[in-house]
Write an enzyme that holds these catalytic residues in place. Structure first.
Site, mmCIF file in Angstrom:
data_model
loop_
_atom_site.group_PDB
_atom_site.id
_atom_site.type_symbol
_atom_site.label_atom_id
_atom_site.label_comp_id
_atom_site.label_asym_id
_atom_site.label_seq_id
_atom_site.Cartn_x
_atom_site.Cartn_y
_atom_site.Cartn_z
ATOM 1 N N HIS A 1 -6.383 -6.349 -1.409
ATOM 2 C CA HIS A 1 -5.339 -5.357 -1.161
ATOM 3 C C HIS A 1 -4.153 -5.928 -0.399
ATOM 4 C CE1 HIS A 1 -3.831 -1.274 -0.844
ATOM 5 N NE2 HIS A 1 -3.711 -1.389 0.471
ATOM 6 N N SER B 1 0.830 -1.198 0.000
ATOM 7 C CA SER B 1 0.000 0.000 0.000
ATOM 8 C C SER B 1 0.875 1.264 0.000
ATOM 9 C CB SER B 1 -0.962 -0.039 1.186
ATOM 10 O OG SER B 1 -2.003 0.891 1.017
ATOM 11 N N ASP C 1 -8.288 -6.000 -5.790
ATOM 12 C CA ASP C 1 -8.204 -4.781 -4.979
ATOM 13 C C ASP C 1 -8.659 -3.583 -5.802
ATOM 14 O OD1 ASP C 1 -7.497 -2.749 -3.192
ATOM 15 O OD2 ASP C 1 -5.399 -2.743 -3.858
#
Length: 348
Positions: free
Chosen positions: A319, A57, A267
């Protein structure tokens, strides 16, 4: 080694509360580098080991920026500060604001999350190469984000947490008494899907705030004045963030480091579409074109090898890839560390 960074995140803390108002990309990289130098002084037996960094991320900022600090420090710094740094890997990573945002919109439309109207309004009114947006763009983006109040942006095809005992960032849905009314009376109807549990984040927050768990981890020994959370309430200000980390990645690829990027392909937050657009900006020569890799007898995802960089997708993962696809994630990590290609054929 798992590092919670910057200060104010998780169990990491500062004795100077004003530090929390100074945070940004630069301070995070500086502090992490100082931590590593001191850690290797404390545990010198690890200095000869190959050292790699990985993250997900926003680590698309943290990891390349820390990697650059180590890379430059190894060249310019004293010998005793040398770290045997070999490479880094980032997943579903924020790396370039323009392509990350463009890719989010394209992915949502292509995966039937937003309407043609919302997609057209965003495309007509938003310029993601700019920092500020018009009122028309703001309205279009509000329509876009409204959809993700209904489903999990971070994992498009998995259910949201519906456990009444936990407060979730997603919409709460009544389970008991929900249609079909006959099925809802049975425990089998209420059973969560095997594998990924959408309430994992809520359970983890409870778990890491248990005193016995903190004692076992030797964490929170100073008894910080706030709970462990996934999204830190201690940090309210971020002072600097690079628009793109691609110049750093380009520099480190040229410097001979092993660089891998991976992407769980369900994601919606930093989707595979965004990452592909981002990597295309690097303009690297293709060594091995888009090809499947295998998880036992099934296609585990796809991979493309560029000159100096490998990109891997993980099919059906959201994710945070290890949470959604732990076995495939282990295969990814093993091949990254070994410097070998992902399994090119099916195997029993």
């Amino acid at each position: 080694m798992f590092l919670e960074s910057p200060v104010g995140v998780g169990f990491s803390y500062t004795n100077t509360s004003s530090d929390l108002l100074q945070l940004g990309d630069k301070i995070t990289a500086d502090d992490a580098y100082i931590f590593l130098l001191n850690w290797f002084k404390r545990f010198p037996q690890y200095k000869s080991h190959d050292f790699y960094i990985a993250g997900e991320s926003y680590a698309g900022h943290y990891v390349p920026q820390l990697s650059e600090k180590i890379f430059d420090g190894n060249k310019a710094g004293p010998k005793e500060n040398y770290i045997n740094f070999k490479g880094f890997m980032v997943g579903n990573a924020l790396m370039d604001d323009e392509t990350d945002q463009t890719g989010m919109i394209d992915y949502a439309w292509d995966h039937a999350v937003i309407s043609d109207r919302v997609y057209s309004n965003v495309k007509a009114n938003c310029n993601f190469s700019m920092v500020n947006v018009s009122d028309a763009c703001d309205n279009a983006l509000n329509d876009y984000f409204a959809v993700y109040r209904l489903i999990d942006m971070y994992s498009l095809y998995t259910p949201v947490c519906t456990d009444a005992g936990y407060s979730s960032g997603h919409r709460q849905v009544a389970v008991h008494g929900a249609a079909p009314k006959i099925f809802s009376k049975y425990q089998g109807w209420l059973k969560r899907p095997a594998g990924y549990d959408p309430c994992t984040a809520e359970y983890a927050e409870t778990y890491f705030n248990r005193p016995d768990v903190q004692t076992a981890l030797h964490a929170n020994v100073t008894r910080i004045g706030y709970n462990w959370t996934h999204c830190s309430n201690a940090i309210s200000k971020w002072n600097d963030a690079a628009f793109s980390t691609l110049p750093i990645i380009r520099k480190l690829v040229a410097g001979g480091l092993r660089v891998w990027v991976f992407s769980g392909d369900t994601d919606g937050r930093i989707p595979v579409t965004a990452t592909r657009l981002t990597l295309n900006k690097l303009g690297l020569k293709t060594v091995q074109d888009w090809t499947p890799w295998y998880d036992n007898l099934q296609v585990g995802g796809w991979t493309i090898v560029y000159e100096g960089l490998t990109f891997v997708t993980i099919r059906g993962a959201g994710h945070e890839v290890p949470m959604h696809a732990p076995r495939q994630a282990l295969t990814l990590f093993k091949n990254f560390l070994a410097g070998t290609k992902m399994p090119p054929t099916a195997y029993p």
